[in-house]
Every structure is written in structure tokens, then in C-alpha cells.
Write a protein that holds these residues in place. Structure first.
Motif, short mmCIF file in Angstrom:
data_model
loop_
_atom_site.label_atom_id
_atom_site.label_comp_id
_atom_site.label_asym_id
_atom_site.label_seq_id
_atom_site.Cartn_x
_atom_site.Cartn_y
_atom_site.Cartn_z
N ARG A 28 -20.38 7.49 3.08
CA ARG A 28 -19.54 8.02 4.21
C ARG A 28 -17.79 8.81 3.34
NH1 ARG A 28 -19.79 2.60 6.41
NH2 ARG A 28 -21.30 2.26 7.82
N PHE A 29 -17.77 8.23 2.34
CA PHE A 29 -16.46 8.73 1.39
C PHE A 29 -16.09 10.32 1.46
CE2 PHE A 29 -14.26 10.18 -2.18
CZ PHE A 29 -13.11 10.02 -1.69
N LEU A 30 -17.91 10.38 0.68
CA LEU A 30 -18.69 11.94 0.64
C LEU A 30 -19.09 12.82 1.58
CD1 LEU A 30 -21.14 11.02 -1.79
CD2 LEU A 30 -19.18 11.93 -2.32
N LYS A 31 -19.48 12.23 2.62
CA LYS A 31 -19.43 13.01 3.51
C LYS A 31 -17.67 13.45 4.04
CE LYS A 31 -23.34 11.02 5.61
NZ LYS A 31 -23.92 10.46 7.33
N ALA A 32 -16.87 12.95 4.58
CA ALA A 32 -15.76 13.82 4.68
C ALA A 32 -14.75 14.23 3.55
CB ALA A 32 -14.56 11.93 4.71
N VAL A 33 -15.68 14.03 2.76
CA VAL A 33 -14.78 14.86 1.25
C VAL A 33 -15.95 15.92 1.28
CG1 VAL A 33 -15.12 15.62 -1.32
CG2 VAL A 33 -13.78 12.39 -0.17
#
Length: 585
Positions: free
Chosen positions: A234-239
Motif C-alpha cells: 500500500r505504501f509503495l502504491k501511494a509513493v
């Protein structure tokens, strides 16, 4: 979306006083810079004559003929002097606009602080909202104002250069403007695309902030449930989403900045070709004209860059403008009351509170427990489908102890927020000693509060105990407060005693010890009103017994309100009320 009127209102409120002075200074020095640009064009003509590069027969009719006999040395000195003046005025203009940038940035921070700490709110800010406001909205809103002021200066410079070009050859000047207009159409199209793409950047930044806050707050839970991979994804998608929109925006901005020099060259080629065939401007005037036109077209690039940046940051400025427009004139004055401290000095003041802990002073002020009354209170949270309270009444005698119980969602925390003056009733009144709760908390009574989240600051144990006190208690009073919650023995065994440092992440103490420290701080204030919201949730039986003894000792001296699910904490208190969920009959 903000209307133009709201945007202008926010802008004028933000730039009031010194902001307008810095802007006027920047515009004035820009105008002087424009004068030197036109002088350089004249000096260029003089340079060509004095060095014999142009025959005297080509002297323009408007040029003083006696000037052509000026010595080359004097012409070089004049060229150097005018160039230095242009550099000086350019530097002063940049300094003025950067001073405006920092002033606006500081004022926006003041507005945010006023909203968070002083102005009455219907709801509190979340950590992700605060991070977004400080890291995204306020920073880029101040950049918006900076580029707006720079845009005004660039337009002023452009008009001055245009006046010089019209003086030299109005026909070629109109031809150049026509070329720039036609060639600049792709730039305006790119700016429109920037505005449409950039509006997504704050949304993606907020999603990224919320992901980070969720990870930080639930670090142990994530590991316990083995959700590291899912949260990382999820963090990578937001980044990636934030990266993609940012890159697209900056690519479009770079394109708008790169095009003007090319368009200027194309325009010069068209102008010179047309002039040779049709207009026949004298060569010496055409050289001076091209010098001015080169500065003019270069400044077009500056204007497009400012417009592109303003398009990119418009949604962030609109968010900041909403805060400014919602304040009345008195609130603006109060928010900017420390504006005079924003001065340029080499000395940086130390970040120490005015009540710095120096010589111990005993706190002997008399404690007067207040009476609390809620009359016909109704309150509904924003976007909620039904009210938490509807015509709610409550009377708490002075010096008594009230217990509040109820299921989750029944309004326990809302009730405490009303009593602390954090929120105000939609209808009805919340009174403490016949004063509005907010006024009592801010102006009159001493209030102690311990919530479910223990507020500990980066610093020593002693710093945390004395946090918020205007006077420093004697050492025996500090130890007495620690003993009242059963924490004195633990503190005495720490490596540095009460000078033991607590990190920013509150490491070094258990959850129960953090709660004990928060309780000791509340007792040290000798509060007239003590509010405990699940303050015993992390305490062991011994510490909970100590807390019960301390509350019993306050009977008649303080008004105490306790929210708890633990029967032992509520044992022996004067009265218990049961709150129900809003949809219960």
C-alpha cells in the motif's frame, strides 16, 4: 473550488502590512531595473558609434548627435556603471520577494497554529491532516504568493521593455508581439494541462501521509498480524501515484520553461526577415531593438514559469485561503499578534518557554472546585447522520466526583470535549462556574486532564512533569505527586532519576509508567477540575489502588470526572451516569 473573490481576499489578508511593503519595494526596484535595461540599449548605440563600428551618417534622428563623440573609455565606464545598477536593482528585487516569501510562510504557520490551539473547532485535526497542511498546503501556498508577486514584477518589466521597443520601431514591435502571441499558444495549452494534472498532487500526498501515520501508529499490530508485506505494498502504491503525478506536472512545467527561448529566436528571425523586405528600420536602431526584444522574450519565459507554478500550486493556495477567509478581522489580528517578531537578525532566539524552569517556587494558590452544568445541550459531529446529544442536561456539584460509563460511541469522549471547551454545543450551553466551558478553561480554572493517549514530550521526566506549569513546585511536591500514583520508586531507580530522558518515540518507559507519569503531572497542577478519560487502562492493580486513594483525597477539593470501564476505578465515587448510543431508545 474557491471563487476569484475568495482567492483575492485570502491574498490581501495574507499580505497585509509588511507584505504589501515588500511587494511594493520589489515592484519599485523592478521598475528601476527596467529603466537600466532601456539605458543599456542606448549605451549599446553609443558603444557602436564611439568604437567606429557604425558610420556617423546612421545616427538616429532622436539620438543627441554630440554624444557620438564620447570617448571609448567613458562609454565603457558608462556601460559598466549601468550594468552594475541593473544588477543591484535585480538583487534588491529578489531580496524583497524572498522576504515576502518567508513572511507569508511564517504567517501561514501562525494561522495554522491559531486554528489548532485557539479557534473553536467542530472537530480536531488528525495527524495526517496536520502533516498535509504544514508539508504540502502551507509550503506551496506561500510559493504561490511568491510567484504571484514575481509575476507582477515580470509584467511590469515587460511593459517597460515594450515601451522602449515601441520608441525604437513601433512597426517591428507590433510584429514581434504578433509572433510571440502565435508562438505562445502551445505554452497556454501546457499551462491548462498543468492545472488539470496538479490538482491530483495534494490528494496523492494526503493518501501517502495517511499511510505513513497508519504504519507509525500501528507498528506492533502490523508485525503481530504479519501485515508487513500488505502495508508495504500500500505504501509503495501511494509513493508511485504521488511520483507519477508530480513527474507529469514538472515535465509540463519544464516544457513551458524551455519553449520561450526557441519562440524568441523564431520571432527574431521573422522580424529581421520582414524588416529587411518591408519595413527597412535603420540598422543601428534594429540592433538596439533586438537587444530589448531579447530581454522581452526571455522575460516571457519567466512569466510563463510563474504562471505554470501558480497553476500547479493553486489548489494548495485555495486550501490556505479557506482558512484566511473564514477568520474575521479580530481573529486575523490575534493570529498575527506576534508578527512584529518576524525581523531579519543574525541572532536566533533559543527555543525556551517563558516559564523556563529555574528556581523552585511552591504553588500555594487556593483550589476552588467548580460547579458544572449542561443545559439542553445538542451536538452533532460533521457528516454524522444523527446527534450524539439532543437536549442533554447534567448537573455536577462543586467538589463532587462523577463517573461516566457507556458503550463505545455513546458520547463519553464528546462529553469531555464539551467540558474542556474543545468543541461547542450546537444548541444549549456547557457551563463551568456559570462561565462557558471554553472561557473557564482558558481564563479561570486550573484543569488537569489525562486521556487514553499519554502526551509525553521529548525531554526528561522532570520536563514532562512540569510541562505547562507557570511556576515550578518544590521538589517535595514533585515527589509527592509521583508517590500518589506509585511511580516514585521507579523514578528513583532510573540512571539519572527524574533527569532521565524520554525519547521522541516515548521509549524507555512501559505503557503503564507513561500513564502514571501523565497522572502525576495532572495531580502536580493541583487542579480545581480533574478529568480522567480511561486513565487507568494501563495500570496494574497496585497503581490503580494508588490512583483510587489519590482521587479519594481530592474529595471536596476538586471536581472530578472519570470515564472508565474498570469498576475498581469507579468505586466510592459520588455518582455514576450511564450514556447510551444515539440510536438506543
Amino acid at each position: 473550488m474557491n471563487s476569484l473573490n475568495e482567492r483575492l481576499t485570502g491574498l490581501t489578508r495574507l499580505m497585509r502590512g509588511r507584505g504589501f511593503i515588500w511587494t511594493a519595494t520589489g515592484l519599485g526596484t523592478t521598475l528601476l531595473q527596467a529603466v537600466t535595461e532601456n539605458l543599456l540599449a542606448m549605451v549599446l548605440i553609443l558603444f557602436l558609434f564611439s568604437f567606429g563600428l557604425v558610420d556617423f551618417s546612421h545616427i538616429p534622428h532622436w539620438f543627441p548627435s554630440r554624444w557620438v563623440y564620447t570617448s571609448p573609455e567613458l562609454v565603457l565606464a558608462l556601460l559598466l556603471m549601468v550594468s552594475l545598477l541593473r544588477t543591484f536593482f535585480q538583487l534588491m528585487a529578489k531580496r524583497s520577494f524572498h522576504a515576502l516569501l518567508e513572511l507569508v510562510r511564517a504567517r501561514l504557520c501562525m494561522i495554522q497554529g491559531y486554528y489548532m490551539l485557539v479557534k473553536e473547532q467542530e472537530s480536531s485535526y488528525s495527524l495526517s491532516d496536520v502533516n498535509m497542511m504544514m508539508g504540502e498546503y502551507l509550503t506551496k501556498a506561500s510559493d504561490y504568493v511568491y510567484h504571484f508577486a514575481q509575476l507582477l514584477a515580470a509584467i511590469l518589466l515587460e511593459l517597460s521593455l515594450l515601451a522602449g521597443m515601441l520608441w525604437l520601431s513601433w512597426k517591428v514591435a507590433f510584429l514581434g508581439l504578433l509572433c510571440l502571441f502565435v508562438f505562445s499558444l502551445p505554452i497556454w495549452l501546457l499551462n491548462h494541462l498543468i492545472k488539470n494534472v496538479a490538482v491530483n498532487i495534494p490528494k496523492q500526498r494526503k493518501a501517502l501521509e495517511r499511510t505513513l501515520v497508519r504504519i507509525c501508529r500501528n507498528h506492533l499490530l502490523i508485525h503481530a498480524m504479519r501485515l508487513q508485506r500488505e502495508e508495504h505494498e500500500r505504501f509503495l502504491k501511494a509513493v508511485v501515484a504521488y511520483f507519477q503525478f508530480s513527474c507529469r506536472t514538472f515535465f509540463l512545467r519544464d516544457a513551458t520553461s524551455a519553449l520561450p527561448p526557441l519562440l524568441g529566436i523564431l520571432s527574431v528571425a521573422v522580424m529581421v526577415g520582414t524588416d529587411i523586405k518591408l519595413i527597412h528600420t535603420p540598422a543601428i536602431e534594429l540592433v538596439a531593438f533586438i537587444y530589448l526584444f531579447n530581454s522581452f522574450s526571455r522575460n516571457v519565459g519567466t512569466i510563463t514559469d510563474h504562471v505554470a507554478t501558480m497553476s500547479q500550486f493553486r489548489s494548495q493556495f485555495d486550501k490556505a485561503a479557506n482558512l484566511l477567509v473564514s477568520l474575521n478581522s479580530n481573529e486575523i489580528i490575534e493570529a498575527f499578534q506576534h508578527d512584529q517578531r518576524l525581523v531579519f537578525k543574525n541572532h536566533v532566539p533559543e527555543n525556551k518557554p517563558k516559564d523556563a524552569y529555574t528556581e523552585p517556587i511552591s504553588i500555594d494558590a487556593p483550589i476552588v472546585p467548580p460547579k458544572i452544568e449542561l443545559r439542553g445541550v445538542s451536538f452533532t459531529w460533521p457528516e454524522a447522520s444523527q446527534p450524539v446529544f439532543d437536549g442533554f442536561n447534567l448537573l455536577i456539584p462543586a467538589g463532587s466526583c462523577l463517573g461516566v460509563v457507556g458503550p463505545n460511541g455513546s458520547g463519553k469522549t464528546t462529553l469531555l470535549a464539551l467540558l474542556l471547551g474543545v468543541i461547542t454545543p450546537g444548541t444549549g450551553v456547557a457551563l463551568i462556574d456559570d462561565l462557558p466551558a471554553r472561557q473557564y478553561v482558558l481564563e479561570k480554572g486550573t484543569v488537569g486532564y489525562v486521556g487514553t493517549d499519554n502526551l509525553l514530550i521529548f525531554g526528561s521526566v522532570r520536563d514532562n512533569l512540569l510541562y505547562g506549569l507557570q511556576q515550578v513546585p518544590a521538589e517535595d511536591e514533585i515527589w509527592k505527586a509521583l508517590a500518589s500514583v506509585g511511580l516514585d520508586e521507579k523514578i528513583s531507580t532510573l540512571p539519572d532519576g527524574w533527569n532521565y530522558m524520554i525519547s521522541e518515540n516515548e521509549e524507555g518507559l512501559s505503557s503503564g509508567q507513561k500513564q502514571q507519569l501523565s497522572l502525576a503531572r495532572a495531580f502536580l497542577r493541583k487542579p480545581a477540575l480533574l478529568i480522567l478519560d480511561e486513565a487507568s487502562a494501563s495500570l496494574d492493580l497496585r497503581a490503580e489502588a494508588k490512583l483510587t486513594e489519590a482521587i479519594d483525597a481530592m474529595a471536596g477539593h476538586s471536581t472530578v470526572i472519570i470515564v472508565s470501564h474498570k469498576p475498581a476505578t469507579l468505586r466510592g465515587i459520588d455518582r455514576i451516569i450511564q450514556l447510551k448510543e444515539p440510536n438506543d431508545a
